[in-house]
Design an enzyme around this catalytic site. Structure first.
Site, PDB file in Angstrom:
ATOM      1  N   ARG A  93       0.830  -1.201   0.000  1.00  0.00           N
ATOM      2  CA  ARG A  93       0.000   0.000   0.000  1.00  0.00           C
ATOM      3  C   ARG A  93       0.868   1.256   0.000  1.00  0.00           C
ATOM      4  NH1 ARG A  93      -3.145  -3.380   3.410  1.00  0.00           N
ATOM      5  NH2 ARG A  93      -5.196  -3.741   2.510  1.00  0.00           N
ATOM      6  N   ASP A 153     -10.546  -4.274   8.470  1.00  0.00           N
ATOM      7  CA  ASP A 153      -9.669  -5.294   9.077  1.00  0.00           C
ATOM      8  C   ASP A 153     -10.322  -5.880  10.334  1.00  0.00           C
ATOM      9  OD1 ASP A 153      -6.908  -4.437   7.559  1.00  0.00           O
ATOM     10  OD2 ASP A 153      -8.138  -2.725   8.104  1.00  0.00           O
ATOM     11  N   ARG A 156     -12.804  -8.380   9.282  1.00  0.00           N
ATOM     12  CA  ARG A 156     -12.134  -9.618   8.860  1.00  0.00           C
ATOM     13  C   ARG A 156     -11.685 -10.430  10.083  1.00  0.00           C
ATOM     14  NH1 ARG A 156      -8.774  -6.375   4.170  1.00  0.00           N
ATOM     15  NH2 ARG A 156     -10.190  -6.852   2.447  1.00  0.00           N
ATOM     16  N   HIS A 180      -3.827   0.491   8.401  1.00  0.00           N
ATOM     17  CA  HIS A 180      -4.578  -0.406   7.503  1.00  0.00           C
ATOM     18  C   HIS A 180      -3.519  -0.933   6.532  1.00  0.00           C
ATOM     19  CE1 HIS A 180      -7.435  -2.068   4.713  1.00  0.00           C
ATOM     20  NE2 HIS A 180      -7.043  -1.257   3.752  1.00  0.00           N
TER      21      HIS A 180
HETATM   22  N1  LIG Z   1      -9.266   1.607   2.891  1.00  0.00           N
HETATM   23  C1  LIG Z   1      -9.708   0.420   2.529  1.00  0.00           C
HETATM   24  O1  LIG Z   1     -10.155  -0.378   3.368  1.00  0.00           O
HETATM   25  C2  LIG Z   1      -9.667   0.059   1.061  1.00  0.00           C
HETATM   26  C3  LIG Z   1     -10.211  -1.146   0.597  1.00  0.00           C
HETATM   27  C4  LIG Z   1     -10.175  -1.406  -0.770  1.00  0.00           C
HETATM   28  C5  LIG Z   1      -9.580  -0.500  -1.638  1.00  0.00           C
HETATM   29  N2  LIG Z   1      -9.042   0.647  -1.143  1.00  0.00           N
HETATM   30  C6  LIG Z   1      -8.428   1.644  -2.020  1.00  0.00           C
HETATM   31  O2  LIG Z   1      -9.460   2.361  -2.667  1.00  0.00           O
HETATM   32  C7  LIG Z   1      -8.937   2.935  -3.866  1.00  0.00           C
HETATM   33  C8  LIG Z   1      -9.865   2.619  -5.032  1.00  0.00           C
HETATM   34  O3  LIG Z   1      -9.845   1.228  -5.330  1.00  0.00           O
HETATM   35  P1  LIG Z   1     -10.689   0.648  -6.561  1.00  0.00           P
HETATM   36  O4  LIG Z   1     -10.508  -0.821  -6.555  1.00  0.00           O
HETATM   37  O5  LIG Z   1     -12.053   1.245  -6.530  1.00  0.00           O
HETATM   38  O6  LIG Z   1      -9.888   1.294  -7.777  1.00  0.00           O
HETATM   39  P2  LIG Z   1     -10.457   1.613  -9.252  1.00  0.00           P
HETATM   40  O7  LIG Z   1      -9.270   1.804 -10.125  1.00  0.00           O
HETATM   41  O8  LIG Z   1     -11.477   0.606  -9.636  1.00  0.00           O
HETATM   42  O9  LIG Z   1     -11.207   3.013  -9.045  1.00  0.00           O
HETATM   43  C9  LIG Z   1     -10.544   4.211  -8.806  1.00  0.00           C
HETATM   44  C10 LIG Z   1     -11.282   5.289  -9.556  1.00  0.00           C
HETATM   45  O10 LIG Z   1     -10.699   6.556  -9.222  1.00  0.00           O
HETATM   46  C11 LIG Z   1     -10.823   7.361 -10.385  1.00  0.00           C
HETATM   47  N3  LIG Z   1      -9.944   8.525 -10.268  1.00  0.00           N
HETATM   48  C12 LIG Z   1      -8.599   8.600 -10.441  1.00  0.00           C
HETATM   49  N4  LIG Z   1      -8.176   9.860 -10.229  1.00  0.00           N
HETATM   50  C13 LIG Z   1      -9.275  10.602  -9.921  1.00  0.00           C
HETATM   51  C14 LIG Z   1      -9.495  11.965  -9.592  1.00  0.00           C
HETATM   52  N5  LIG Z   1      -8.484  12.832  -9.525  1.00  0.00           N
HETATM   53  N6  LIG Z   1     -10.761  12.375  -9.342  1.00  0.00           N
HETATM   54  C15 LIG Z   1     -11.798  11.506  -9.406  1.00  0.00           C
HETATM   55  N7  LIG Z   1     -11.652  10.193  -9.707  1.00  0.00           N
HETATM   56  C16 LIG Z   1     -10.408   9.752  -9.951  1.00  0.00           C
HETATM   57  C17 LIG Z   1     -10.475   6.425 -11.538  1.00  0.00           C
HETATM   58  O11 LIG Z   1     -10.934   6.917 -12.769  1.00  0.00           O
HETATM   59  C18 LIG Z   1     -11.207   5.159 -11.088  1.00  0.00           C
HETATM   60  O12 LIG Z   1     -12.500   5.076 -11.614  1.00  0.00           O
HETATM   61  C19 LIG Z   1      -7.527   2.362  -4.020  1.00  0.00           C
HETATM   62  O13 LIG Z   1      -6.569   3.297  -3.547  1.00  0.00           O
HETATM   63  C20 LIG Z   1      -7.566   1.125  -3.135  1.00  0.00           C
HETATM   64  O14 LIG Z   1      -6.274   0.715  -2.704  1.00  0.00           O
HETATM   65  C21 LIG Z   1      -9.091   0.949   0.166  1.00  0.00           C
END
Ligand SMILES: NC(=O)c1ccc[n+]([C@@H]2O[C@H](COP(=O)([O-])OP(=O)(O)OC[C@H]3O[C@@H](n4cnc5c(N)ncnc54)[C@H](O)[C@@H]3O)[C@@H](O)[C@H]2O)c1
Length: 321
Positions: A93, A153, A156, A180
């Site tokens: 991450r 987490d 989980r 996380h």
């Molecule tokens: N915190 C948590 O528990 C957790 C869990 C799962 C995923 N995540 C994180 O969430 C994020 C998204 O994951 P995902 O699987 O949905 O990714 P994804 O690639 O499917 O979606 C990300 C989206 O963000 C958009 N994007 C990029 N730059 C942008 C901007 N400046 N303004 C608006 N939109 C923008 C992209 O076009 C895309 O549609 C990742 O960083 C991932 O690691 C966090």
């Protein structure tokens, strides 16, 4: 609106990818929001997501769903940021940090420029570092910019304990604290089954061979969960979508629920200059206060080590920017 009477409950979701769209779908079904607005740099895709989601309106509780723009920040009660690059198979991450920091700061600047009075919930990874950077960037009071932290987490952890102990997950109370990510801390000292501390429960049950080894295996399984799911299917989206509904619901309904969201620490657990998952009271104001649990010396040490890792990343990215 922040500390005021709410006529409609408006949630803006920035980033309509796997996590953002699943969260929108889950939130729509929950009935907790009156209005859901999706934003994404990919204009075509976000229109498609909003249309597809809207075609289910006949089957959700009443809710409006649309694709919007940065003007929607102005009267949003909660802004959930899932925008950014996602974790690739085998990528940590923290590797994502540089890329996502620039994206998040840009979004946060826009939110502030629109005069938003809402609460920001960061989800993009590395979520703790980005939450801290976003908190600094807004200059808002502490608690209005929070991260999803270790809420997922902790779910989980509860799931795995429930399976191991053969007890309904709703009767398993357990928290993961800290980052996380890889340095997270399973707080065994806070773990109860139906009010009975886990160690006492184990003695009564006697069903496990080598509980110490099993504890380490459960901790490791929680820590590795995201890596495994990403290897299998490329993203994690369902459980995080539900975790976000839990957090956003606590804000919209002013619940004062205890959730391990990521919040900047100001001396709690002896820590400063870092944001991480700690048990926090979540209300319409975001985080109201932090609960300081009586951790075991081993857990305390691990939490400090987790904070150090995050502080290093914050320093590193601040130096490079
Ligand atoms: N915190 C948590 O528990 C957790 C869990 C799962 C995923 N995540 C994180 O969430 C994020 C998204 O994951 P995902 O699987 O949905 O990714 P994804 O690639 O499917 O979606 C990300 C989206 O963000 C958009 N994007 C990029 N730059 C942008 C901007 N400046 N303004 C608006 N939109 C923008 C992209 O076009 C895309 O549609 C990742 O960083 C991932 O690691 C966090």
């Amino acid at each position: 609106m922040h500390n005021a009477q709410w006529k409609t409950r408006k949630v803006v979701i920035v980033g309509a990818g796997a996590v953002g769209s699943t969260f929108a779908y889950t939130l729509a079904q929950s009935g907790l929001a009156d209005e859901i607005v999706l934003l994404d740099v990919n204009q075509e895709m976000v229109k498609g997501q909003a249309l597809d989601l809207s075609h289910g309106l006949a089957y959700y509780p009443n809710v409006e769903i649309s694709a919007g723009d940065s003007h929607d920040y102005r009267d949003a009660h909660v802004i959930v940021i899932t925008a950014g690059a996602k974790q690739q198979s085998g990528q940590s991450r923290l590797d994502l940090l540089q890329r996502n920091a620039a994206i998040i700061e840009d979004i946060v600047d826009n939110i502030v420029a629109q005069g938003s009075e809402g609460i920001i919930v960061l989800v993009s990874n590395p979520v703790d570092v980005l939450t801290y950077l976003a908190h600094l960037r807004t200059s808002w009071e502490r608690g209005r910019v929070i991260g999803s932290g270790t809420v997922l987490d902790s779910a989980r952890f509860r799931y795995l304990l429930s399976k191991q102990c053969g007890v309904d997950v709703h009767n398993v109370h357990a928290y993961v604290l800290g980052e996380h990510g890889d340095s997270q801390v399973a707080a065994w000292s806070m773990t109860h089954l139906a009010g009975v501390p886990i160690n006492e429960y184990c003695e009564q049950c006697g069903g496990c061979d080598g509980w110490g080894r099993l504890q380490r295996e459960i901790e490791e399984a929680v820590r590795r969960s995201a890596y495994h799911i990403i290897e299998y299917k490329g993203a994690t989206n369902y459980a995080v979508g539900l975790a976000l509904v839990r957090i956003v619901g606590a804000i919209l309904r002013n619940e004062r629920s205890v959730l391990t969201v990521s919040v900047p620490l100001e001396g709690e657990y002896g820590l400063n200059n870092v944001s991480m998952g700690v048990p926090s009271i979540v209300s319409q104001n975001g985080v109201e206060s932090i609960i300081e649990a009586n951790l075991s010396p081993r857990e305390e040490k691990a939490l400090i080590a987790s904070a150090k890792i995050l502080q290093e990343s914050i320093k590193e990215v601040s130096r490079l920017r």
